[in-house]
Design an enzyme around this catalytic site. Sequence first.
Site, mmCIF file in Angstrom:
data_model
loop_
_atom_site.group_PDB
_atom_site.id
_atom_site.type_symbol
_atom_site.label_atom_id
_atom_site.label_comp_id
_atom_site.label_asym_id
_atom_site.label_seq_id
_atom_site.Cartn_x
_atom_site.Cartn_y
_atom_site.Cartn_z
ATOM 1 N N ASP A 127 0.856 -1.184 0.000
ATOM 2 C CA ASP A 127 0.000 0.000 0.000
ATOM 3 C C ASP A 127 0.897 1.240 0.000
ATOM 4 O O ASP A 127 2.123 1.142 -0.168
ATOM 5 C CB ASP A 127 -1.007 -0.024 1.171
ATOM 6 C CG ASP A 127 -0.338 0.208 2.535
ATOM 7 O OD1 ASP A 127 0.910 0.287 2.616
ATOM 8 O OD2 ASP A 127 -1.087 0.298 3.535
ATOM 9 N N CYS A 175 3.215 -3.302 4.032
ATOM 10 C CA CYS A 175 2.394 -2.145 4.419
ATOM 11 C C CYS A 175 3.109 -1.455 5.570
ATOM 12 O O CYS A 175 4.271 -1.774 5.862
ATOM 13 C CB CYS A 175 0.957 -2.530 4.739
ATOM 14 S SG CYS A 175 0.690 -3.458 6.270
ATOM 15 N N GLY A 176 2.438 -0.525 6.222
ATOM 16 C CA GLY A 176 3.110 0.215 7.279
ATOM 17 C C GLY A 176 3.613 -0.692 8.376
ATOM 18 O O GLY A 176 4.777 -0.652 8.779
ATOM 19 N N GLY A 193 -1.911 -5.491 8.542
ATOM 20 C CA GLY A 193 -3.167 -5.445 7.795
ATOM 21 C C GLY A 193 -3.079 -6.225 6.493
ATOM 22 O O GLY A 193 -3.995 -6.991 6.141
ATOM 23 N N HIS A 236 8.232 -24.732 9.378
ATOM 24 C CA HIS A 236 7.095 -25.332 10.080
ATOM 25 C C HIS A 236 5.750 -25.018 9.435
ATOM 26 O O HIS A 236 4.826 -25.822 9.505
ATOM 27 C CB HIS A 236 7.046 -24.850 11.537
ATOM 28 C CG HIS A 236 8.165 -25.390 12.373
ATOM 29 N ND1 HIS A 236 8.133 -25.382 13.742
ATOM 30 C CD2 HIS A 236 9.350 -25.950 12.030
ATOM 31 C CE1 HIS A 236 9.254 -25.923 14.218
ATOM 32 N NE2 HIS A 236 10.021 -26.264 13.187
ATOM 33 N N ASN A 237 5.622 -23.826 8.842
ATOM 34 C CA ASN A 237 4.317 -23.402 8.322
ATOM 35 C C ASN A 237 4.248 -23.403 6.801
ATOM 36 O O ASN A 237 3.202 -23.088 6.228
ATOM 37 C CB ASN A 237 3.965 -21.996 8.833
ATOM 38 C CG ASN A 237 4.187 -21.845 10.321
ATOM 39 O OD1 ASN A 237 5.006 -21.026 10.754
ATOM 40 N ND2 ASN A 237 3.516 -22.640 11.127
ATOM 41 N N ARG A 283 0.098 -30.632 9.987
ATOM 42 C CA ARG A 283 -0.531 -29.478 10.631
ATOM 43 C C ARG A 283 -0.892 -28.409 9.612
ATOM 44 O O ARG A 283 -1.949 -27.764 9.705
ATOM 45 C CB ARG A 283 0.397 -28.919 11.703
ATOM 46 C CG ARG A 283 0.492 -29.874 12.873
ATOM 47 C CD ARG A 283 1.625 -29.592 13.811
ATOM 48 N NE ARG A 283 1.676 -30.588 14.867
ATOM 49 C CZ ARG A 283 2.770 -30.899 15.541
ATOM 50 N NH1 ARG A 283 3.913 -30.293 15.289
ATOM 51 N NH2 ARG A 283 2.723 -31.826 16.483
HETATM 52 C C1 RB5 Z 1 -1.627 2.817 6.507
HETATM 53 O O1 RB5 Z 1 -1.576 4.030 7.194
HETATM 54 C C2 RB5 Z 1 -1.485 1.664 7.489
HETATM 55 O O2 RB5 Z 1 -2.628 1.593 8.285
HETATM 56 C C3 RB5 Z 1 -1.250 0.370 6.747
HETATM 57 O O3 RB5 Z 1 -0.136 0.478 5.939
HETATM 58 C C4 RB5 Z 1 -0.979 -0.840 7.627
HETATM 59 O O4 RB5 Z 1 -0.002 -0.603 8.569
HETATM 60 C C5 RB5 Z 1 -2.171 -1.505 8.154
HETATM 61 O O5 RB5 Z 1 -2.088 -2.562 8.811
#
Ligand code: RB5
Length: 174
Positions: A8, A65-66, A70, A98-99, A136
């Site tokens: 993102d 992502c940050g 997420g 393991h996964n 598993r």
């Molecule tokens: C974006 O600001 C941030 O929320 C996203 O990159 C991430 O960290 C979400 O889990």
Amino acid sequence: MDIAVAADHAGFEVKNRIAQMLRDQGHTVLDYGTCDETPVDYPQYGYVVGEAVASGQAERGIVVCGSSLGIAIAANKVPGVRCAAVFEPLMTELARQHNDANMIALSERLTGWEMLVRLVDVFLKTPAEGGRHAYRVQQLFEYTDAQRARTLKAIEAGQVTDAKTPDDLVKAPV
Ligand code: RB5
């Protein structure tokens, strides 16, 4: 190796650097964006790489992502995906051993570049151990449609009536 990548707006710079590094190493990179700081929604980028991996278009996926969290949660919604949010080399090694993780999620805001390079390297070079771990890993995909439908209905009613108790749990083979 064919590797799908995406991020993102909070992860695109690291994603771009990783994509270039992978190309320099001879890998084929499927880059699903995003490519600038215009705000976008991380679930869409987790899903698309998950679909590329689950469908076999890519052997592995790397998402950024940050926080890494997420986009990892999103990727893991795609059937067939095992995406580990990783921060240090041993957990990355274990995610493979393991996964049998077929994706990793990385954090642009919390992890420095040199560590990210190590994590990607470990992710790509470590084989899955199989054996008891394979049994598993297989269980991760045994949550059937029928079971899901029952659970959704129970959640709607405010109670998961067929939830397992500790006694229900089958002992795993040694
Ligand atoms: C974006 O600001 C941030 O929320 C996203 O990159 C991430 O960290 C979400 O889990």
